[in-house]
Design a protein around this motif. Structure first.
Motif, PDB file in Angstrom:
ATOM      1  N   THR A   1      30.736  33.900  -6.021  1.00 25.61           N
ATOM      2  CA  THR A   1      31.468  35.145  -5.770  1.00 25.61           C
ATOM      3  C   THR A   1      30.771  36.287  -6.499  1.00 25.61           C
ATOM      4  O   THR A   1      30.197  36.095  -7.578  1.00 25.61           O
ATOM      5  CB  THR A   1      32.931  35.063  -6.226  1.00 25.61           C
ATOM      6  OG1 THR A   1      32.977  34.754  -7.627  1.00 25.61           O
ATOM      7  CG2 THR A   1      33.685  34.005  -5.461  1.00 25.61           C
TER       8      THR A   1
ATOM      9  N   VAL B   1      32.769  27.268  -1.232  1.00 29.02           N
ATOM     10  CA  VAL B   1      32.521  28.581  -1.831  1.00 29.02           C
ATOM     11  C   VAL B   1      31.496  28.403  -2.951  1.00 29.02           C
ATOM     12  O   VAL B   1      31.802  27.866  -4.019  1.00 29.02           O
ATOM     13  CB  VAL B   1      33.817  29.204  -2.379  1.00 29.02           C
ATOM     14  CG1 VAL B   1      33.536  30.588  -2.965  1.00 29.02           C
ATOM     15  CG2 VAL B   1      34.873  29.284  -1.288  1.00 29.02           C
TER      16      VAL B   1
ATOM     17  N   VAL C   1      29.634  31.625   1.192  1.00 27.45           N
ATOM     18  CA  VAL C   1      30.310  30.420   1.639  1.00 27.45           C
ATOM     19  C   VAL C   1      29.384  29.596   2.528  1.00 27.45           C
ATOM     20  O   VAL C   1      28.720  30.146   3.410  1.00 27.45           O
ATOM     21  CB  VAL C   1      31.590  30.772   2.433  1.00 27.45           C
ATOM     22  CG1 VAL C   1      32.360  29.513   2.808  1.00 27.45           C
ATOM     23  CG2 VAL C   1      32.478  31.715   1.631  1.00 27.45           C
TER      24      VAL C   1
ATOM     25  N   VAL D   1      37.952  35.642  -1.235  1.00 28.64           N
ATOM     26  CA  VAL D   1      37.619  34.240  -1.486  1.00 28.64           C
ATOM     27  C   VAL D   1      38.484  33.352  -0.595  1.00 28.64           C
ATOM     28  O   VAL D   1      39.717  33.427  -0.661  1.00 28.64           O
ATOM     29  CB  VAL D   1      37.847  33.869  -2.967  1.00 28.64           C
ATOM     30  CG1 VAL D   1      37.439  32.427  -3.224  1.00 28.64           C
ATOM     31  CG2 VAL D   1      37.087  34.817  -3.885  1.00 28.64           C
TER      32      VAL D   1
ATOM     33  N   SER E   1      32.393  36.573  -1.213  1.00 31.53           N
ATOM     34  CA  SER E   1      32.040  35.169  -1.414  1.00 31.53           C
ATOM     35  C   SER E   1      30.841  34.777  -0.566  1.00 31.53           C
ATOM     36  O   SER E   1      30.690  35.243   0.566  1.00 31.53           O
ATOM     37  CB  SER E   1      33.219  34.259  -1.049  1.00 31.53           C
ATOM     38  OG  SER E   1      34.318  34.472  -1.896  1.00 31.53           O
TER      39      SER E   1
END
Length: 360
Positions: A244, A241, A256, A196, A254
């Protein structure tokens, strides 16, 4: 002796007087390199490796053994020492004239501008490694009446998504000026990362501003790294983000969304790696940068493939918003997340943070 940060010394063959060796078939293609004075005395294979940035040292030695000559047609060996201003010629067989069938979805087209969804693993323009099978060549072949075609910007070979091509010189000039000024231009990318991205405060959306420069310690010759001012070039990415998920081994991934405020080489990949969340499948900024050279040589191991998890890095240019460079009309160009990335994300265990959207 530090050679990897050296600039290219390639010359046009038309600028050099040389002899084609009898052992080289007629019609062969030649690449010519000038030896700068500061590199005099180097082994030839070391010099060639410094010039062919995407090639490993082992591969550079093989290239020298198979194809290296001087301008007089004399065969050269890997352990030969180069001389200042010497011309090194690398010969190879003519280009393969076959062109793979590839579908390139059109997002917008008019008399001035073409916007397409570039597939992953398709180079954008001809290089020493890719000639016929490039985005420009495929688009030109499909439009034989189009006398001019120029890339408005670049995407890495492994990156998929929106890319613009000018069909007139006037549009080319206006589009490049638009990108240089960066006003009224929005670029949005989707990436999947190992881990992350975290700047230290747990924020899920934040602006990341770190300057970037060429990593002269890397043997790749193209890798970038973050640096402190006044070195390097300013680079800013807005990182969001969205979700997850967890893989079978417990690895966290993640989804993103990245918005570019600047457009430096490898900017998103460098920033995410600096945040300890490199892009899945990234051979240069991932678990082992030597995989980049092995991939260029077609020598990825099964361990490499297992660690990378995807055949290409999971980065996609999802959206580009800008005024039309000739008319000023607003353009909102979007390319859905491709199936290879969507399938990878679907294979992971879901978390309660939402699901992947095919559009941004």
């Amino acid at each position: 002796m530090a050679t990897m940060g050296m600039g290219m010394s390639r010359l046009r063959a038309s600028e050099v007087e040389f002899v084609r060796p009898p052992a080289v078939p007629e019609g062969s293609v030649v690449s010519v390199f000038r030896v700068p004075p500061e590199t005099a005395g180097q082994r030839l294979d070391v010099f060639v490796h410094s010039q062919l940035h995407r090639t490993s040292r082992t591969r550079a030695q093989a290239i020298v053994r198979a194809s290296a000559y001087d301008a007089d047609g004399r065969r050269l060996k890997p352990n030969d020492r180069v001389r200042a201003e010497q011309r090194i010629l690398l010969w190879r067989a003519p280009w393969d004239d076959t062109q793979d069938a590839v579908e390139i979805p059109v997002l917008h087209e008019d008399e001035h501008l073409l916007a397409v969804h570039k597939p992953a693993l398709l180079a954008v323009h001809p290089t020493a490694r890719y000639h016929k099978n490039t985005l420009l060549k495929v688009l030109q072949s499909a439009r034989p009446d189009c006398a001019f075609m120029s890339l408005g910007h670049r995407l890495d070979r492994e990156t998929s998504g929106v890319i613009l091509v000018s069909k007139t010189r006037a549009c080319d000039r206006a589009l490049k000026k638009l990108f240089e000024e960066r006003e009224h231009v929005e670029k949005t990318y989707v990436a999947f990362t190992w881990g992350v991205p975290d700047r230290g405060d747990g924020a899920r959306r934040f602006r990341y501003e770190r300057r970037v420069e060429l990593d002269r310690e890397s043997t790749s010759g193209v890798k970038m790294r973050v640096c402190n001012p006044p070195a390097g070039l300013a680079a800013t990415t807005v990182i969001d983000v969205r979700e997850t998920r967890v893989g079978p081994s417990g690895q966290v991934y993640s989804f993103v969304v990245c918005e570019l405020e600047t457009g430096r080489q490898h900017q998103i990949r460098v920033h995410l790696a600096d945040l300890r969340a490199p892009v899945v499948g990234d051979k240069l900024y991932g678990p082992d940068e030597r995989a980049f050279g092995r991939a260029a040589d077609g020598r990825l191991s099964e361990l490499d493939r297992a660690r990378l998890e995807m055949p290409r890095h999971a980065l996609h240019a999802a959206r580009l918003v800008l005024p039309h460079p000739m008319t000023g009309d607003p353009l909102d160009l979007q390319a859905a997340v491709p199936s290879d990335m969507a399938d990878f994300w679907a294979s992971l265990s879901q978390s309660p943070r939402g699901t992947l959207s095919r559009s941004i």
